[in-house]
Design an enzyme around this catalytic site. Structure first.
Site, PDB file in Angstrom:
ATOM      1  N   ASP A 172      -2.746  10.421  -2.402  1.00  0.00           N
ATOM      2  CA  ASP A 172      -3.085   9.360  -3.350  1.00  0.00           C
ATOM      3  C   ASP A 172      -3.465   9.915  -4.714  1.00  0.00           C
ATOM      4  O   ASP A 172      -3.286   9.249  -5.737  1.00  0.00           O
ATOM      5  CB  ASP A 172      -4.200   8.488  -2.778  1.00  0.00           C
ATOM      6  N   ARG A 194       0.854  -1.187   0.000  1.00  0.00           N
ATOM      7  CA  ARG A 194       0.000   0.000   0.000  1.00  0.00           C
ATOM      8  C   ARG A 194       0.887   1.233   0.000  1.00  0.00           C
ATOM      9  O   ARG A 194       2.106   1.137   0.156  1.00  0.00           O
ATOM     10  CB  ARG A 194      -1.022   0.004   1.152  1.00  0.00           C
ATOM     11  N   GLY A 195       0.252   2.394  -0.137  1.00  0.00           N
ATOM     12  CA  GLY A 195       1.008   3.622  -0.330  1.00  0.00           C
ATOM     13  C   GLY A 195       1.056   3.869  -1.827  1.00  0.00           C
ATOM     14  O   GLY A 195       1.502   2.998  -2.586  1.00  0.00           O
ATOM     15  N   ALA A 196       0.607   5.049  -2.253  1.00  0.00           N
ATOM     16  CA  ALA A 196       0.436   5.287  -3.687  1.00  0.00           C
ATOM     17  C   ALA A 196       1.693   4.974  -4.501  1.00  0.00           C
ATOM     18  O   ALA A 196       1.619   4.234  -5.499  1.00  0.00           O
ATOM     19  CB  ALA A 196      -0.039   6.729  -3.911  1.00  0.00           C
ATOM     20  N   ARG A 246      -7.896  -0.961  -6.826  1.00  0.00           N
ATOM     21  CA  ARG A 246      -8.224   0.173  -5.951  1.00  0.00           C
ATOM     22  C   ARG A 246      -8.435   1.414  -6.830  1.00  0.00           C
ATOM     23  O   ARG A 246      -7.621   1.689  -7.705  1.00  0.00           O
ATOM     24  CB  ARG A 246      -7.111   0.424  -4.919  1.00  0.00           C
ATOM     25  N   LYS A 300      -5.316   9.332   2.698  1.00  0.00           N
ATOM     26  CA  LYS A 300      -5.904   8.454   3.708  1.00  0.00           C
ATOM     27  C   LYS A 300      -6.980   9.168   4.520  1.00  0.00           C
ATOM     28  O   LYS A 300      -6.805  10.322   4.914  1.00  0.00           O
ATOM     29  CB  LYS A 300      -4.787   7.970   4.633  1.00  0.00           C
TER      30      LYS A 300
END
Lengths: 348, 348
Positions: free
Chosen positions: B243, B52-54, B95, B254
């Site tokens: 993001d 995760r994490g853009a 996502r 987030k």
């Protein structure tokens, strides 16, 4: 199965002379009643949040002191009063922030001062009746707060609340939830949004539980989701309780309250503090003088979890309360009316 | 034991042609490396936030597509491209909010478009080299963001961050944490405060973990405690990742980011978004057009807990992101400099 709302949050067992509470740390999964008669057990129940919420803590401390008074064996009046004062100081040390704890215990001691001629046995009875009176008053105060609160709400409103200032924080109705329950009696439909309230999750475990049990339209959210709701225009008012209101209106309440207040301020959503006047402390000039309780790091890092949720050794900040600046507060909903500032109560 | 910082957040196993990631859902208690070669497994890893994490999602998708390309058996170029496009669309559906996923996958497909004469075997190699290039670029971009960020910080500052925009969200340095790591190289001492970030606790599990492992002064707090810190003057800047940044500067990040932004605004604390320019989406005019992913209620009510933390049946709001209005953002720290608005990048 009996609904959580049919239980008394705080009560007294006259036969066994015991403080009776619901163990709120076990909710919502188990409804466990505790019958407490020892000073250490009563202190622990307050410190460990088995009973919590400023009004409920006040009444629990009063019943607790009555139960301890009953067990003082000294017949000599001076010896009785000395021992009672020691018990009172001990209970008073359990939590520093909510004014209701010291307010209720002081009121109990005043019973002794107002009845200097009463023998020990009579005093014990008077103390217990005072505690019962405080419980009845709490119910009446919450009902009035609920009625006044309806003046600033309309059918269909979205209401955000933080922590639990519900029936489980008082003897009935709650403070922040009183308008919701009384609105329900009158056929209103509110959409209620409950912050889960980390670290101890009083919003998820208690507020969502009691409102859902009452058939109220409630949605649970994490504490960091309020801005998302307000951006969408879903919140018409924020209603919160309080643990101590300073003379200038600065308000100590559950950690996170001032976050909600700042967010509501930005999105121009009215922010109301539901405050029994017993929670207003004119001896504390501003929020700067309010002592904020710091709690155990494990509440954040471990409690409720199957495994540690952060790395061992990391420093953790865990204040139980914060202070909301009076400039962020639209009004105080009290049993004597809605005021912009505590000083306005002189005119109510 | 090897420090978490010595592991690659996202990597590629050239021998077995596999995407290799740390399973971030297992942190901080277990460091588990996953070697992924099947489309469904890669999709799941992104959807379930194992990676995760853009920026990390972007590079993982690129390596993932390279691994899938390697396994396409079609020798015919058209058939190969058709199957590759299908795999790309499938990964892209994992996502919706972070732009880096679609950005990275589009860049991979562009390799095919730019090399129309290349035979299938050559294309497979070019795709893999493009993914490695993206990883190297991500590291360089994060380092530049960290260097520019130091221009608005000074030794001793208190820095609040939300979620994890750290090394674990990128290939190295992180975005929001880059200035902290590079400051450490230069002998700065920052006091870092990490929001735990409900519901999935990326701040507690990842940010506090990686900063603590690096020997940085980090304090963990719940998401509702930021105002309490700012009241005390402990925070000099907020640094967050992102993001997707819309053309007008509205920023999806987030859930909870916009709460921190509103609180920082009230307390006059500068609020910076650390943004690789790949995260800026000029095709999205404002935040209103950004699709916000809604996630499973059980993340709030049950995940991480030993018992359900609210009553069964209660409605739960669980958006993964929120949009911070551009008016709340002091500046964007990018690899090309610090700008007040994305449009200013034209001058960088």
């Amino acid at each position: 199965m009996k609904s959580i709302l049919e239980y008394e949050t705080v009560d007294y067992d006259r036969e066994n002379h015991a403080l009776v509470i619901i163990d709120q740390t076990k909710l919502p999964n188990d409804i466990v009643l505790l019958s407490l008669t020892a000073a250490q057990d009563i202190w622990d129940a307050i410190y460990l949040l088995k009973v919590r919420g400023a009004p409920a803590i006040g009444v629990a401390a009063a019943f607790g002191l009555a139960a301890l008074a009953h067990r003082i064996t000294a017949q000599d009046k001076a010896a009785f009063l000395e021992e009672l004062a020691e018990k009172k100081e001990f209970l008073n040390s359990a939590r520093p922030t909510a004014v209701n704890l010291s307010w209720a215990l002081k009121r109990m001691m005043d019973v002794c001062h107002k009845n200097p001629e009463a023998p020990v046995a009579v005093l014990k009875g008077l103390l217990l009746e005072e505690a019962f009176l405080m419980k009845q008053e709490d119910i009446a105060v919450c009902r009035k707060i609920g009625e006044y609160g309806l003046d600033v709400l309309k059918d269909g409103d979205g209401i955000l609340t933080h922590c639990n200032a519900g029936q489980l924080a008082t003897c009935k109705y709650g403070t922040a939830t009183a308008s919701i329950y009384i609105g329900q009696e009158r056929g209103y439909h509110f959409r209620v949004y409950a912050d889960e309230t980390r670290p101890l999750l009083q919003g998820a475990r208690l507020t969502a539980f009691e409102l859902y049990s009452a058939g109220i339209d409630v949605t649970l959210l994490c504490d960091n989701m309020s801005a998302s709701l307000m951006q969408q225009g879903l919140i018409q008012a924020v209603l919160v309780g309080c643990d101590r209101v300073a003379a200038n209106g600065d308000t100590a309440n559950k950690i996170g309250t001032s976050v909600v207040a700042a967010v509501a301020h930005y999105y121009k959503v009215p922010f109301y503090v539901c405050a029994p006047t017993s929670t207003i402390d004119f001896h504390t000039p501003t929020g700067k003088e309010i002592v904020i309780e710091q709690r155990d790091a494990a509440e954040v890092s471990e409690m409720w979890y199957q495994k540690p949720m952060t790395v061992k050794g990391v420093r953790i900040y865990n204040p139980a309360f914060d202070v909301t600046d009076h400039s962020l507060i639209t009004g105080f909903i009290t049993e004597r009316g809605i005021v912009k500032s505590p000083v306005d109560l002189r005119n109510c």
